[in-house]
Design a protein around this motif. Structure first.
Motif, PDB file in Angstrom:
ATOM      1  N   MET A 104       4.217   7.581  13.430  1.00 45.49           N
ATOM      2  CA  MET A 104       3.916   8.063  12.087  1.00 45.49           C
ATOM      3  C   MET A 104       5.104   8.809  11.497  1.00 45.49           C
ATOM      4  O   MET A 104       5.935   9.328  12.228  1.00 45.49           O
ATOM      5  CB  MET A 104       2.726   9.027  12.161  1.00 45.49           C
ATOM      6  CG  MET A 104       1.427   8.404  12.588  1.00 45.49           C
ATOM      7  SD  MET A 104       0.786   7.244  11.398  1.00 45.49           S
ATOM      8  CE  MET A 104       0.360   8.349  10.069  1.00 45.49           C
ATOM      9  N   GLN A 153      -2.928  12.365  11.389  1.00 51.48           N
ATOM     10  CA  GLN A 153      -1.794  12.728  12.231  1.00 51.48           C
ATOM     11  C   GLN A 153      -1.371  14.173  11.971  1.00 51.48           C
ATOM     12  O   GLN A 153      -1.056  14.918  12.886  1.00 51.48           O
ATOM     13  CB  GLN A 153      -0.619  11.777  11.987  1.00 51.48           C
ATOM     14  CG  GLN A 153       0.527  11.963  12.956  1.00 51.48           C
ATOM     15  CD  GLN A 153       0.098  11.727  14.402  1.00 51.48           C
ATOM     16  OE1 GLN A 153      -0.464  10.705  14.743  1.00 51.48           O
ATOM     17  NE2 GLN A 153       0.329  12.733  15.255  1.00 51.48           N
ATOM     18  N   ASP A 178      -9.838  -1.061   5.758  1.00 47.09           N
ATOM     19  CA  ASP A 178      -9.645  -2.420   6.227  1.00 47.09           C
ATOM     20  C   ASP A 178     -10.497  -3.409   5.433  1.00 47.09           C
ATOM     21  O   ASP A 178     -11.394  -3.020   4.705  1.00 47.09           O
ATOM     22  CB  ASP A 178     -10.011  -2.490   7.709  1.00 47.09           C
ATOM     23  CG  ASP A 178      -9.125  -3.463   8.453  1.00 47.09           C
ATOM     24  OD1 ASP A 178      -8.516  -4.322   7.798  1.00 47.09           O
ATOM     25  OD2 ASP A 178      -9.043  -3.352   9.676  1.00 47.09           O
ATOM     26  N   SER A 202      -6.920   2.890  18.238  1.00 45.89           N
ATOM     27  CA  SER A 202      -7.542   3.522  17.084  1.00 45.89           C
ATOM     28  C   SER A 202      -8.794   2.738  16.728  1.00 45.89           C
ATOM     29  O   SER A 202      -9.010   1.638  17.235  1.00 45.89           O
ATOM     30  CB  SER A 202      -6.543   3.532  15.925  1.00 45.89           C
ATOM     31  OG  SER A 202      -7.060   2.883  14.808  1.00 45.89           O
ATOM     32  N   LEU A 220      -5.150   3.127   3.927  1.00 38.96           N
ATOM     33  CA  LEU A 220      -4.830   2.996   5.337  1.00 38.96           C
ATOM     34  C   LEU A 220      -3.787   4.022   5.748  1.00 38.96           C
ATOM     35  O   LEU A 220      -3.941   4.769   6.706  1.00 38.96           O
ATOM     36  CB  LEU A 220      -4.307   1.570   5.559  1.00 38.96           C
ATOM     37  CG  LEU A 220      -3.816   1.192   6.931  1.00 38.96           C
ATOM     38  CD1 LEU A 220      -4.933   1.238   7.923  1.00 38.96           C
ATOM     39  CD2 LEU A 220      -3.222  -0.205   6.885  1.00 38.96           C
ATOM     40  N   TYR A 221      -2.736   4.074   4.982  1.00 34.53           N
ATOM     41  CA  TYR A 221      -1.599   4.908   5.290  1.00 34.53           C
ATOM     42  C   TYR A 221      -1.936   6.380   5.087  1.00 34.53           C
ATOM     43  O   TYR A 221      -1.665   7.220   5.940  1.00 34.53           O
ATOM     44  CB  TYR A 221      -0.476   4.473   4.362  1.00 34.53           C
ATOM     45  CG  TYR A 221       0.878   5.012   4.705  1.00 34.53           C
ATOM     46  CD1 TYR A 221       1.503   4.639   5.888  1.00 34.53           C
ATOM     47  CD2 TYR A 221       1.541   5.858   3.827  1.00 34.53           C
ATOM     48  CE1 TYR A 221       2.758   5.111   6.185  1.00 34.53           C
ATOM     49  CE2 TYR A 221       2.801   6.332   4.116  1.00 34.53           C
ATOM     50  CZ  TYR A 221       3.413   5.956   5.303  1.00 34.53           C
ATOM     51  OH  TYR A 221       4.652   6.414   5.585  1.00 34.53           O
ATOM     52  N   GLU A 222      -2.562   6.657   3.959  1.00 29.68           N
ATOM     53  CA  GLU A 222      -2.864   8.050   3.637  1.00 29.68           C
ATOM     54  C   GLU A 222      -3.825   8.678   4.635  1.00 29.68           C
ATOM     55  O   GLU A 222      -3.634   9.818   5.063  1.00 29.68           O
ATOM     56  CB  GLU A 222      -3.491   8.115   2.240  1.00 29.68           C
ATOM     57  CG  GLU A 222      -2.547   8.657   1.199  1.00 29.68           C
ATOM     58  CD  GLU A 222      -3.264   8.851  -0.113  1.00 29.68           C
ATOM     59  OE1 GLU A 222      -3.107   7.962  -0.964  1.00 29.68           O
ATOM     60  OE2 GLU A 222      -3.982   9.848  -0.274  1.00 29.68           O
ATOM     61  N   PRO A 243      -3.403   3.029  -1.332  1.00 29.62           N
ATOM     62  CA  PRO A 243      -2.843   2.965   0.023  1.00 29.62           C
ATOM     63  C   PRO A 243      -3.682   3.784   1.001  1.00 29.62           C
ATOM     64  O   PRO A 243      -3.181   4.699   1.642  1.00 29.62           O
ATOM     65  CB  PRO A 243      -1.451   3.567  -0.157  1.00 29.62           C
ATOM     66  CG  PRO A 243      -1.547   4.456  -1.334  1.00 29.62           C
ATOM     67  CD  PRO A 243      -2.623   3.904  -2.204  1.00 29.62           C
ATOM     68  N   ALA A 278      -4.401   7.732   7.753  1.00 29.02           N
ATOM     69  CA  ALA A 278      -3.739   7.886   9.047  1.00 29.02           C
ATOM     70  C   ALA A 278      -2.810   9.096   9.029  1.00 29.02           C
ATOM     71  O   ALA A 278      -2.737   9.857   9.991  1.00 29.02           O
ATOM     72  CB  ALA A 278      -2.957   6.629   9.390  1.00 29.02           C
ATOM     73  N   LEU A 279      -2.129   9.257   7.924  1.00 28.70           N
ATOM     74  CA  LEU A 279      -1.184  10.365   7.796  1.00 28.70           C
ATOM     75  C   LEU A 279      -1.910  11.707   7.863  1.00 28.70           C
ATOM     76  O   LEU A 279      -1.491  12.628   8.548  1.00 28.70           O
ATOM     77  CB  LEU A 279      -0.433  10.233   6.467  1.00 28.70           C
ATOM     78  CG  LEU A 279       0.944  10.860   6.406  1.00 28.70           C
ATOM     79  CD1 LEU A 279       1.835  10.283   7.488  1.00 28.70           C
ATOM     80  CD2 LEU A 279       1.579  10.595   5.040  1.00 28.70           C
ATOM     81  N   PRO A 332       0.809  -1.219   0.000  1.00 30.69           N
ATOM     82  CA  PRO A 332       0.000   0.000   0.000  1.00 30.69           C
ATOM     83  C   PRO A 332       0.845   1.274   0.000  1.00 30.69           C
ATOM     84  O   PRO A 332       0.323   2.362   0.038  1.00 30.69           O
ATOM     85  CB  PRO A 332      -0.798  -0.110   1.300  1.00 30.69           C
ATOM     86  CG  PRO A 332       0.030  -0.957   2.186  1.00 30.69           C
ATOM     87  CD  PRO A 332       0.814  -1.874   1.297  1.00 30.69           C
ATOM     88  N   LYS A 341      -4.133  -1.834  -8.922  1.00 29.02           N
ATOM     89  CA  LYS A 341      -3.672  -2.128  -7.563  1.00 29.02           C
ATOM     90  C   LYS A 341      -4.488  -1.339  -6.541  1.00 29.02           C
ATOM     91  O   LYS A 341      -5.151  -0.357  -6.880  1.00 29.02           O
ATOM     92  CB  LYS A 341      -2.195  -1.796  -7.420  1.00 29.02           C
ATOM     93  CG  LYS A 341      -1.925  -0.330  -7.643  1.00 29.02           C
ATOM     94  CD  LYS A 341      -0.476  -0.007  -7.395  1.00 29.02           C
ATOM     95  CE  LYS A 341      -0.352   1.513  -7.435  1.00 29.02           C
ATOM     96  NZ  LYS A 341       0.955   2.012  -7.242  1.00 29.02           N
ATOM     97  N   LEU A 385      -9.297   1.399  14.045  1.00 36.60           N
ATOM     98  CA  LEU A 385      -8.853   0.251  13.254  1.00 36.60           C
ATOM     99  C   LEU A 385      -8.370  -0.799  14.230  1.00 36.60           C
ATOM    100  O   LEU A 385      -7.247  -0.741  14.690  1.00 36.60           O
ATOM    101  CB  LEU A 385      -7.655   0.658  12.416  1.00 36.60           C
ATOM    102  CG  LEU A 385      -7.886   1.144  11.018  1.00 36.60           C
ATOM    103  CD1 LEU A 385      -6.544   1.251  10.337  1.00 36.60           C
ATOM    104  CD2 LEU A 385      -8.784   0.210  10.245  1.00 36.60           C
TER     105      LEU A 385
END
Lengths: 123, 672
Positions: free
Chosen positions: A84, B274, B232, B87, B266-268, B264, B270-271, A23, B261, B89
């Motif tokens: 993070m 934050q 998720d 979290s 989850l990452y984005e 991303p 969360a970022l 990801p 594909k 998640l």
């Protein structure tokens, strides 16, 4: 481009495809060889300075750059604990397990998960 | 005397059963406490309600949920304390429980408790809760620690930024609790939905797409649900019922059309959260840098460094387990209660009263006979087991509150990795030395199913509980050689079964990752209340089982079933080279391991054993599952099949090991 391990010649687009399940392709500073799956940092100023958290010495600090893993479980675990990119992380101890400090919290973690946290050293 | 008041209230606070929704009442408004582990949710719960939930300096003390009703300025509420959650998640089972509760009571008040000094790391969950449109109150707890680090937080500004009430508290000293109560009673939800945080255009577009799908769920939290679904697998979000077609539609949304594909997300996401949290804290928090090492840091270092950590561990075990639990609890306390109080006063009193009340011998036996409910059931529970378990819980409370356990987890992680566990499992294992039933319940806090199974097996097989340990030590202390053989065999079995289990069980090896809370000086009142609460739990759990066991033995004796069992067991027992009467103790052992151990204690006092026999009997008994209660807990936690399988495995292993030990003794002509 050419793989540093097996010498396989490939196009950068193929490398991206081999990362399809990950990801993080957008932020990831690594390329993966589609032939042997070896990963190494792309040649750029910034990514050359990136090291996995595991290679910080005791007392060294690093700025978290990215969390680089295709395993969603690990990713979930790391980010849900509030670790993070952009945060400063300090290595307090290395043995028997890694002990790191972020802000005012300390975390114990093993190499298995720490190796996915890429940091740039702060002097 | 606040302590006394709280003790009275212990019974009104109950640990809830597995299916939480069933047991929450419908009449009251709810107040739900959520937050990361070890920020003081349970302490705040206590302060809000004047009842008692176990509070300790260890992440993940609340397994299952605790709830109680309380009146705040004349209005009745049901307050619910949830297991720690980092979290929305969720990763562990307990986090899933917390998330489910939060979403089931979306209309009630949710108090997000955070550690004030770590607010930057904890705000993302606040943002998620606001995103879900809950009625959130943010509580900044542990405010007293801010001064130590010279941090200042502009609380008013923070409240304005988040548009929710923000209350500073020191829960353990009940500072700020009245303000919180007022905030709860005067809570007014903002009328229209407000979006505090907008994501990138791409994600916002995807959120729109998910919301358009037909999904039966509270309208108010749809945005938050959509975000969860994007981040998720649908199977991970078990509280939303979805169909297969729905899942495939979600997966299509999640997949990029251009290169096939997954995004991303989850990452984005969360970022983005934050970044928002960092932005908010940068406006509201100021800090003067002060970095000095204190005595606490030094001690921390000593506990983790193996060269000093292992000696410290040995000292802790020696003083805590051997001196206090062994010598004081199992020695003096048991001796006093059993030989003086029970022998001279209570038992004669029971026997006298019952024989004068009931003329029939057979009914008399039910109460005061060889296996009488009073002379055996109550006596074992109160005179032999209670002093030992009580002192163990006292020692454990001190160790737990000081924050030593996470350090121990770090120290021992490498060893535990070899047996398929991570350092995290140290808590159920150490707790297992106190009460295996409680410990089996606590295995819930382990992150993977594989670890939970491994921990359950090892707890059932090779971790003797304090009651049993106490009795065993009293027996073996006179024979140092026997004690050594016992220790050697049990540790070998522990490591061997662990090692084989780790090799045989499918799944990935565990990873170790946990937050390490600061060392804190335990407070006396908290230790006393906690010990008391655990003793109450123990007595409620155990005394009925002891009495039931006495009853079954009595019935068994009358109808001859008991003799049949003894006869059936006598053959395997002979194989172990033990006197036939041991069968009785072993049958006790099926009910409670310590019950059986106490039986061995009686036999030994009667001079029925050689030291070799005693050692073999004790080894086999140690390997039995602790008690019926633990068996039931295994079934509850691990499922019927697995629970029963572990039970049978333990009994088989107990006999095989006993048999081999006997064989070794005979072959090498060992006399202990």
């Amino acid at each position: 481009m050419k793989c540093k391990l097996c010498g396989y010649q490939f196009d950068i687009k193929q490398a991206v495809q081999s990362c399809a399940s990950c990801p993080l392709t957008k932020n990831c500073p690594l390329v993966r060889c589609p032939n042997c799956n070896y990963e190494w940092p792309l040649d750029s100023e910034e990514s050359n300075k990136l090291v996995p958290l595991t290679s910080l010495k005791k007392g060294e600090k690093g700025k978290i750059s990215t969390i680089c893993t295709s395993q969603t479980e690990y990713l979930k675990k790391i980010i849900s604990m509030g670790i993070m990119p952009g945060m400063t992380i300090e290595m307090i101890r290395r043995f028997p397990t890694l002990l790191c400090q972020i802000g005012f919290s300390q975390f114990a973690l093993d190499d298995e998960i720490a190796k996915y946290i890429l940091v740039s050293r702060i002097n | 005397m606040k302590i006394i008041e709280r003790m009275k209230n212990i019974n009104s606070t109950k640990d809830c059963c597995h299916d939480e929704n069933v047991c929450l009442s419908k009449e009251y408004n709810k107040i739900i406490l959520v937050g990361s582990p070890n920020v003081g949710k349970s302490a705040l719960f206590n302060a809000l309600t004047d009842s008692y939930v176990t509070v300790s300096n260890y992440p993940g003390t609340t397994v299952g949920i605790a709830k109680t009703t309380t009146s705040i300025e004349g209005k009745n509420y049901e307050v619910i304390d949830t297991p720690g959650m980092y979290s929305l998640l969720s990763i562990t089972e307990e986090e899933k429980i917390s998330r489910k509760i939060v979403f089931s009571y979306a209309k009630d008040i949710i108090i997000h408790v955070v550690d004030a000094k770590n607010i930057e790391r904890m705000l993302p969950l606040t943002l998620q809760l606001i995103e879900a449109n809950f009625s959130v109150i943010l509580v900044l707890n542990l405010m007293d620690e801010l001064d130590k680090y010279k941090i200042k937080i502009n609380i008013e500004k923070l409240g304005k930024k988040l548009k929710i009430p923000v209350i500073p508290t020191i829960a353990t000293k009940e500072v700020g609790v009245n303000e919180l109560k007022t905030a709860i009673n005067t809570y007014r939800k903002l009328p229209q939905k407000q979006i505090l945080l907008t994501y990138s255009a791409r994600i916002e577009k995807k959120i729109e797409e998910v919301i358009k799908l037909p999904l039966k769920y509270h309208q108010q939290s749809l945005r938050s649900i959509a975000l969860l679904l994007l981040q998720d697998e649908t199977t991970e979000i078990e509280f939303i019922p979805v169909t297969k077609t729905f899942t495939s539609k979600i997966n299509i949304i999640k997949t990029d059309v251009e290169n096939g594909k997954s995004y991303p997300f989850l990452y984005e996401i969360a970022l983005a959260r934050q970044q928002k949290a960092t932005e908010i804290t940068s406006h509201t928090l100021s800090q003067q840098n002060s970095k000095k090492t204190s005595i606490v840091d030094e001690l921390n270092e000593l506990m983790i460094n193996p060269w000093t950590g292992i000696p410290i561990l040995i000292v802790v075990i020696y003083i805590g387990l051997y001196q206090i639990v062994g010598k004081f609890g199992a020695g003096y306390a048991v001796d006093f209660i059993e030989n003086i109080i029970f022998k001279n006063y209570i038992n004669p009193f029971f026997i006298h009263t019952i024989t004068s009340l009931i003329p029939w011998k057979i009914v008399q036996n039910l109460f005061v006979g060889e296996y009488g409910m009073l002379t055996l059931g109550v006596r074992y529970a109160v005179a032999i087991i209670l002093p030992i378990v009580g002192t163990f819980f006292f020692v454990f409370a001190i160790i737990e509150d000081s924050g030593y356990l996470p350090r121990l987890a770090m120290l021992i992680d490498r060893v535990f990795k070899k047996i398929g566990l991570s350092g995290r499992a140290v808590i159920p294992m150490v707790l297992g030395l106190g009460c295996s039933t409680m410990a089996t319940m606590v295995t819930r806090t382990l992150p993977t199913k594989r670890e939970r199974i491994m921990a359950t097996i090892l707890l059932a097989l090779a971790i003797p509980c304090s009651a049993q340990l106490g009795v065993l030590f009293t027996l073996l202390v006179q024979y140092p050689n026997a004690l050594m053989v016992w220790g050697f065999v049990i540790i070998t079995i522990f490591l061997l079964v662990g090692y084989l289990g780790a090799k045989l069980l499918p799944g990935n090896p565990p990873i170790f990752f946990m937050e390490v809370p600061p060392l804190r000086l335990p407070t006396f009142s908290n230790i006393i209340i906690k010990t008391y609460a655990r003793i109450v739990w123990y007595l409620k759990e155990v005394l009925p089982l002891f009495i039931l066991a006495s009853f079954i033995l009595w019935v068994g004796q009358i109808i001859g079933l008991f003799n049949l069992l003894v006869w059936g067991l006598s053959y395997p027992i002979k194989l172990l080279g033990l006197p036939e009467k041991t069968a009785v103790a072993f049958i006790f052992g099926f009910f409670r391991r310590d019950f059986g151990a106490a039986g061995l204690y009686d036999m030994h006092k009667a001079g029925l054993f050689t030291v070799n026999q005693l050692t073999i009997a004790i080894i086999s008994m140690t390997l039995f599952p602790a008690c019926i209660a633990q068996g039931l807990m295994m079934v509850k936690e691990r499922g019927k099949k697995m629970g029963v399988a572990i039970f049978i495995f333990c009994i088989t292993a107990a006999f095989i090991v006993g048999f081999s030990t006997n064989l070794t003794f005979i072959l090498f002509k060992i006399h202990l």
